[in-house]
Design a protein around this motif. Structure first.
Motif, PDB file in Angstrom:
ATOM      1  N   ARG A 143       0.861  -1.186   0.000  1.00 28.76           N
ATOM      2  CA  ARG A 143       0.000   0.000   0.000  1.00 28.76           C
ATOM      3  C   ARG A 143       0.897   1.235   0.000  1.00 28.76           C
ATOM      4  N   ASN A 144       1.232   1.680  -1.195  1.00 34.53           N
ATOM      5  CA  ASN A 144       2.195   2.767  -1.375  1.00 34.53           C
ATOM      6  C   ASN A 144       3.532   2.394  -0.723  1.00 34.53           C
ATOM      7  N   GLN A 145       3.947   1.167  -1.008  1.00 38.82           N
ATOM      8  CA  GLN A 145       5.147   0.597  -0.415  1.00 38.82           C
ATOM      9  C   GLN A 145       5.956  -0.127  -1.494  1.00 38.82           C
ATOM     10  N   ASN A 146       7.142  -0.557  -1.099  1.00 38.27           N
ATOM     11  CA  ASN A 146       7.953  -1.375  -1.995  1.00 38.27           C
ATOM     12  C   ASN A 146       8.628  -2.485  -1.214  1.00 38.27           C
ATOM     13  N   GLU A 147       9.056  -3.484  -1.923  1.00 34.96           N
ATOM     14  CA  GLU A 147       9.809  -4.571  -1.315  1.00 34.96           C
ATOM     15  C   GLU A 147      10.995  -4.917  -2.205  1.00 34.96           C
ATOM     16  N   LYS A 148      12.130  -5.093  -1.582  1.00 40.86           N
ATOM     17  CA  LYS A 148      13.370  -5.430  -2.277  1.00 40.86           C
ATOM     18  C   LYS A 148      13.474  -6.951  -2.393  1.00 40.86           C
ATOM     19  N   PHE A 156      16.108  -6.270  -7.107  1.00 40.71           N
ATOM     20  CA  PHE A 156      15.201  -5.357  -7.799  1.00 40.71           C
ATOM     21  C   PHE A 156      14.055  -5.051  -6.850  1.00 40.71           C
ATOM     22  N   TYR A 157      13.105  -4.242  -7.322  1.00 36.35           N
ATOM     23  CA  TYR A 157      12.048  -3.774  -6.431  1.00 36.35           C
ATOM     24  C   TYR A 157      10.664  -4.065  -6.998  1.00 36.35           C
ATOM     25  N   ILE A 158       9.776  -4.485  -6.097  1.00 37.69           N
ATOM     26  CA  ILE A 158       8.352  -4.580  -6.408  1.00 37.69           C
ATOM     27  C   ILE A 158       7.649  -3.471  -5.639  1.00 37.69           C
ATOM     28  N   LEU A 159       6.905  -2.642  -6.369  1.00 37.27           N
ATOM     29  CA  LEU A 159       6.178  -1.527  -5.768  1.00 37.27           C
ATOM     30  C   LEU A 159       4.683  -1.759  -5.913  1.00 37.27           C
ATOM     31  N   GLY A 160       3.925  -1.244  -4.963  1.00 41.33           N
ATOM     32  CA  GLY A 160       2.477  -1.317  -5.064  1.00 41.33           C
ATOM     33  C   GLY A 160       1.843  -0.042  -4.557  1.00 41.33           C
ATOM     34  N   ILE A 161       0.830   0.434  -5.253  1.00 41.71           N
ATOM     35  CA  ILE A 161       0.118   1.635  -4.827  1.00 41.71           C
ATOM     36  C   ILE A 161      -1.367   1.328  -4.648  1.00 41.71           C
ATOM     37  N   ASP A 162      -2.002   2.097  -3.764  1.00 39.11           N
ATOM     38  CA  ASP A 162      -3.446   1.995  -3.616  1.00 39.11           C
ATOM     39  C   ASP A 162      -4.129   2.445  -4.910  1.00 39.11           C
ATOM     40  N   ASP A 163      -5.414   2.161  -5.003  1.00 38.80           N
ATOM     41  CA  ASP A 163      -6.188   2.576  -6.174  1.00 38.80           C
ATOM     42  C   ASP A 163      -5.996   4.066  -6.458  1.00 38.80           C
ATOM     43  N   LEU A 164      -5.923   4.429  -7.728  1.00 33.45           N
ATOM     44  CA  LEU A 164      -5.604   5.804  -8.117  1.00 33.45           C
ATOM     45  C   LEU A 164      -6.587   6.830  -7.552  1.00 33.45           C
ATOM     46  N   LYS A 172       5.699   7.967  -2.367  1.00 35.03           N
ATOM     47  CA  LYS A 172       5.885   7.197  -1.136  1.00 35.03           C
ATOM     48  C   LYS A 172       6.319   5.773  -1.454  1.00 35.03           C
ATOM     49  N   ALA A 173       5.715   5.189  -2.487  1.00 39.13           N
ATOM     50  CA  ALA A 173       6.073   3.829  -2.868  1.00 39.13           C
ATOM     51  C   ALA A 173       7.516   3.733  -3.350  1.00 39.13           C
ATOM     52  N   MET A 174       8.049   4.835  -3.867  1.00 40.55           N
ATOM     53  CA  MET A 174       9.416   4.852  -4.402  1.00 40.55           C
ATOM     54  C   MET A 174      10.470   5.135  -3.318  1.00 40.55           C
ATOM     55  N   LYS A 175      10.050   5.306  -2.089  1.00 41.65           N
ATOM     56  CA  LYS A 175      10.990   5.670  -1.023  1.00 41.65           C
ATOM     57  C   LYS A 175      12.096   4.621  -0.894  1.00 41.65           C
ATOM     58  N   ASN A 176      13.336   5.085  -0.911  1.00 35.37           N
ATOM     59  CA  ASN A 176      14.543   4.255  -0.764  1.00 35.37           C
ATOM     60  C   ASN A 176      14.777   3.296  -1.928  1.00 35.37           C
ATOM     61  N   VAL A 177      14.042   3.460  -3.017  1.00 32.12           N
ATOM     62  CA  VAL A 177      14.261   2.625  -4.203  1.00 32.12           C
ATOM     63  C   VAL A 177      15.430   3.188  -5.011  1.00 32.12           C
ATOM     64  N   GLU A 178      16.353   2.329  -5.376  1.00 28.90           N
ATOM     65  CA  GLU A 178      17.476   2.732  -6.222  1.00 28.90           C
ATOM     66  C   GLU A 178      16.965   2.885  -7.652  1.00 28.90           C
ATOM     67  N   GLU A 180      18.188   3.242 -10.509  1.00 27.68           N
ATOM     68  CA  GLU A 180      18.796   2.532 -11.635  1.00 27.68           C
ATOM     69  C   GLU A 180      18.431   1.051 -11.661  1.00 27.68           C
ATOM     70  N   LYS A 181      17.783   0.558 -10.581  1.00 29.08           N
ATOM     71  CA  LYS A 181      17.448  -0.856 -10.498  1.00 29.08           C
ATOM     72  C   LYS A 181      16.117  -1.154 -11.198  1.00 29.08           C
ATOM     73  N   PHE A 182      15.963  -2.405 -11.600  1.00 30.25           N
ATOM     74  CA  PHE A 182      14.734  -2.868 -12.231  1.00 30.25           C
ATOM     75  C   PHE A 182      13.578  -2.754 -11.249  1.00 30.25           C
ATOM     76  N   LYS A 183      12.431  -2.284 -11.756  1.00 33.95           N
ATOM     77  CA  LYS A 183      11.257  -2.060 -10.902  1.00 33.95           C
ATOM     78  C   LYS A 183      10.000  -2.606 -11.568  1.00 33.95           C
ATOM     79  N   ILE A 184       9.182  -3.267 -10.769  1.00 29.98           N
ATOM     80  CA  ILE A 184       7.857  -3.719 -11.203  1.00 29.98           C
ATOM     81  C   ILE A 184       6.833  -3.035 -10.307  1.00 29.98           C
ATOM     82  N   LEU A 185       5.825  -2.438 -10.925  1.00 31.40           N
ATOM     83  CA  LEU A 185       4.774  -1.739 -10.176  1.00 31.40           C
ATOM     84  C   LEU A 185       3.439  -2.453 -10.336  1.00 31.40           C
TER      85      LEU A 185
END
Length: 272
Positions: A143-148, A156-164, A172-178, A180-185
């Motif tokens: 919920r507007n978070q990410n997991e490494k 790499f990072y998986i991000l998720g956001i609440d409904d638009l 907020k979901a991008m916090k501390n995400v590098e 240059e790394k691969f990202k899936i949202l």
């Protein structure tokens, strides 16, 4: 007189009522769509990553626990590295989450099952209750978070956001995400894909549109369906620059239990 895209769609959609009444396509088995997506500069350890995507289950009168167990079996047979479930688990009643988690409690993926909430989870303002039921069953609800995630020495990072419409916060979901790394949202709605591309998110997975659910025709990349009046991202694979979006048709229905020219879908994505 030249018709705008919206006028063209409105005119085309006038034929829907007659087609609905003549349709006998009330329920289909889900079609497994096998998709390969080529990611620019994808690290070698991530090539061949096997992703399963299922959305818009809509537990309720048109999607029983027995039917959901069959969907869970299909997911497990894909032997996915990651399973993504971007929202609309219920239809209208928060209690509908309990047969769903019971049906999906045994799904497995090597690196986890990730979920985000859709608009239907917010309708009764019990989204926290629904998220907790999913988390208690082993889903990782972002919920507007990410997991490494670390795979074969590469992370790499998986991000998720609440409904638009209900509190999505990509910053907020991008916090501390590098960056240059691969990202899936995971984003339930695909509408903001151009924004996601500007954030250099290489892959977004979405649902919400049901692929149109009632589709009269497809002309080039235009779907003649009510959903096309809201978004141009309706179904399948889209690309902007080096960013990719995949919109699944989902497996459930809302409103009426009919799909026309739009079979339910479970997606098996391979990264290359």
């Amino acid at each position: 007189m030249k018709l705008t895209r919206r006028d063209f769609l409105k005119t085309s959609l006038l034929g829907i009522p007659a087609l609905m009444f003549s349709s006998e396509n009330l329920k289909d088995e889900p079609k497994i769509e096998r998709v390969k997506i080529k990611i620019k500069n994808l690290p070698e350890p991530l090539k061949g990553l096997n992703l399963a995507l299922i959305s818009d289950i809509h537990s309720g009168i048109f999607m029983t626990k027995e039917e959901m167990k069959k969907l869970a079996d299909i997911l497990n047979k894909l032997n996915a590295d990651l399973i993504f479930m971007p929202g609309d688990f219920i239809t209208s009643d928060p209690e509908e989450i309990y047969p769903l988690v019971e049906a999906f409690k045994d799904i497995k993926a090597k690196y986890g099952v990730f979920a985000t909430l859709g608009n239907h989870e917010f309708f009764r303002r019990e989204q926290n209750k629904i998220a907790k039921a999913l988390e208690d069953s082993g889903f990782r609800v972002l919920r507007n978070q990410n997991e490494k995630i670390n795979i074969n020495g590469e992370h790499f990072y998986i991000l998720g956001i609440d409904d638009l419409r209900y509190g999505a916060d990509l910053d907020k979901a991008m916090k501390n995400v590098e960056k240059e790394k691969f990202k899936i949202l995971l984003s339930h709605k695909p509408y903001d894909f151009p924004k996601f591309a500007r954030y250099q998110i290489q892959l977004t997975v979405s649902g919400h549109t049901h692929g149109g659910q009632i589709v009269l025709a497809k002309i080039d990349d235009i779907y003649i369906a009510p959903a096309s009046l809201v978004s141009r991202f309706i179904s399948g694979h889209y690309k902007l620059g080096d960013s990719h979006l995949y919109v699944t048709r989902g497996v459930g229905v809302v409103g009426i239990p009919i799909r026309l020219n739009c079979p339910p879908e479970i997606t098996n994505i391979t990264l290359i």
